[in-house]
Design a protein around this motif. Structure first.
Motif, PDB file in Angstrom:
ATOM      1  N   THR A 125       0.862  -1.179   0.000  1.00 35.08           N
ATOM      2  CA  THR A 125       0.000   0.000   0.000  1.00 35.08           C
ATOM      3  C   THR A 125       0.894   1.224   0.000  1.00 35.08           C
ATOM      4  OG1 THR A 125      -1.748  -1.135   1.237  1.00 35.08           O
ATOM      5  CG2 THR A 125      -1.774   1.269   1.239  1.00 35.08           C
ATOM      6  N   ASN A 141      -2.379   3.487  -5.660  1.00 35.95           N
ATOM      7  CA  ASN A 141      -3.257   2.573  -4.936  1.00 35.95           C
ATOM      8  C   ASN A 141      -4.561   2.285  -5.682  1.00 35.95           C
ATOM      9  OD1 ASN A 141      -1.540   2.240  -2.720  1.00 35.95           O
ATOM     10  ND2 ASN A 141      -2.380   4.011  -1.650  1.00 35.95           N
ATOM     11  N   ARG A 152      -0.832  -4.642  -5.905  1.00 38.39           N
ATOM     12  CA  ARG A 152      -1.161  -3.263  -5.569  1.00 38.39           C
ATOM     13  C   ARG A 152      -2.556  -3.144  -4.959  1.00 38.39           C
ATOM     14  NH1 ARG A 152       2.731   0.843  -5.458  1.00 38.39           N
ATOM     15  NH2 ARG A 152       4.178   0.569  -7.181  1.00 38.39           N
TER      16      ARG A 152
END
Length: 336
Positions: A125, A141, A152
């Motif tokens: 993250t 993100n 991701r």
């Protein structure tokens, strides 16, 4: 267990004075279960990275500083594997530009043993501090920025084809040939192609999700994603691996926008195509900002444009000029 398990933690560095101390302290905490060593492989840092590592090593002799003449991360990891303690059957790769969860080493090591995988990868993250970094983090993100990449977006433990490298069985890494040192970026994705073709199995462990610190400016972001694009193109040329849609989409969009700009010299209405693309990204970025209740995150649309275009230009540049220079027989640089 009569003796503690020995493992090697490899930390490539280059100008990481902001992050290296925190990384080393985190990785060396709660390690009573292991007989470990930390090899910090520095590629010629010009800031205080080396001094910081040496200072920390005074209080922890398990930390060893190694000079990486080739500078790039792929060469750093290969060199560390060669110099690692012969008793280490597992090594952990840890990059400084990240914050690691508690017991990170133990979690990825246990995942390696419990699943029978030959390597363990982890999701990440992205987090930011300043406004531009927050915008970049929000883009990375989101599907707008990462196209749905599992490591991701995914926070489930499962078998995957690629992810952020964390733990390897040493014998497998050596047998596959280590990283290809001609890759300055995407060396992990290139390795995973050979790894899987050799019968390897890759497990993504969600409990070891790390926090990644992105670049702090759009200029740095553009340079990073240009290199990501060239790395992906080199990987394609070397292995002829089929590209998925999320990887092709930035290239398609860039080519359409470029063609439209050229056509606008003859038919002005074609200028609307790149304008609509940018407006769409900005609008989606604004929605991300609303969802996160962050004015800074609303800038994620602009960050996404930089990421898309830089990646696509890097990809096409490498296809056009770099293909002939590649050595298709180069697999890596690690040997017994």
């Amino acid at each position: 267990m009569t003796s503690r398990t020995h493992l090697t933690i490899i930390v490539p560095t280059l100008n990481e004075e902001r992050y290296v101390a925190r990384t080393l302290i985190c990785l060396s905490s709660d390690m009573n279960r292991f007989d470990y060593e930390i090899l910090v492989v520095d590629g010629g840092s010009r800031d205080r990275t080396v001094a910081i590592v040496r200072d920390i090593a005074k209080g922890n002799p398990r930390i060893r500083l190694i000079h990486n003449e080739k500078r790039v991360q792929s060469a750093a990891v290969n060199l560390a594997v060669k110099l690692a303690n012969p008793r280490s059957e597992v090594f952990i790769r840890a990059d400084c530009h990240a914050e690691y969860p508690k017991n990170f080493v133990e979690v990825v090591y246990d995942a390696l043993l419990e699943t029978g995988a030959s390597s363990v990868v982890v999701p990440m993250t992205t987090i930011g501090a300043g406004c531009r970094q927050i915008a970049i983090a929000a883009a990375q993100n989101s599907r707008l920025g990462n196209g749905g990449s599992l490591h991701r977006l995914g926070h489930k433990s499962l078998w995957v084809e690629h992810g952020h490298h964390a733990a390897f069985r040493r014998e497998v890494f050596v047998a596959v040939g280590g990283y290809d040192e001609s890759f300055t970026h995407n060396e992990d994705a290139e390795f995973d192609v050979r790894h899987l073709r050799a019968g390897g199995k890759i497990w993504m462990e969600s409990k070891a999700c790390l926090k990644y610190f992105p670049r702090g400016s759009f200029t740095q972001l553009a340079k990073q994603y240009f290199k990501y694009g060239t790395g992906r193109a080199k990987n394609y040329c070397k292995h002829r691996q089929r590209l998925n849609f999320r990887q092709l989409l930035p290239v398609i969009v860039m080519l359409i926008c470029a063609a439209s700009l050229i056509m606008s010299a003859f038919l002005p209405y074609f200028i609307l195509v790149p304008v609509l693309y940018v407006v769409a990204c900005l609008a989606l970025g604004a929605m991300i900002g609303v969802q996160q209740r962050s004015l800074c995150a609303a800038g994620s649309g602009l960050a996404a444009v930089v990421m898309h275009m830089s990646w696509a230009i890097g990809f096409l540049t490498c296809l056009r000029f770099g293909r002939k220079a590649m050595n298709p027989f180069s697999n890596g640089s690690v040997s017994n």
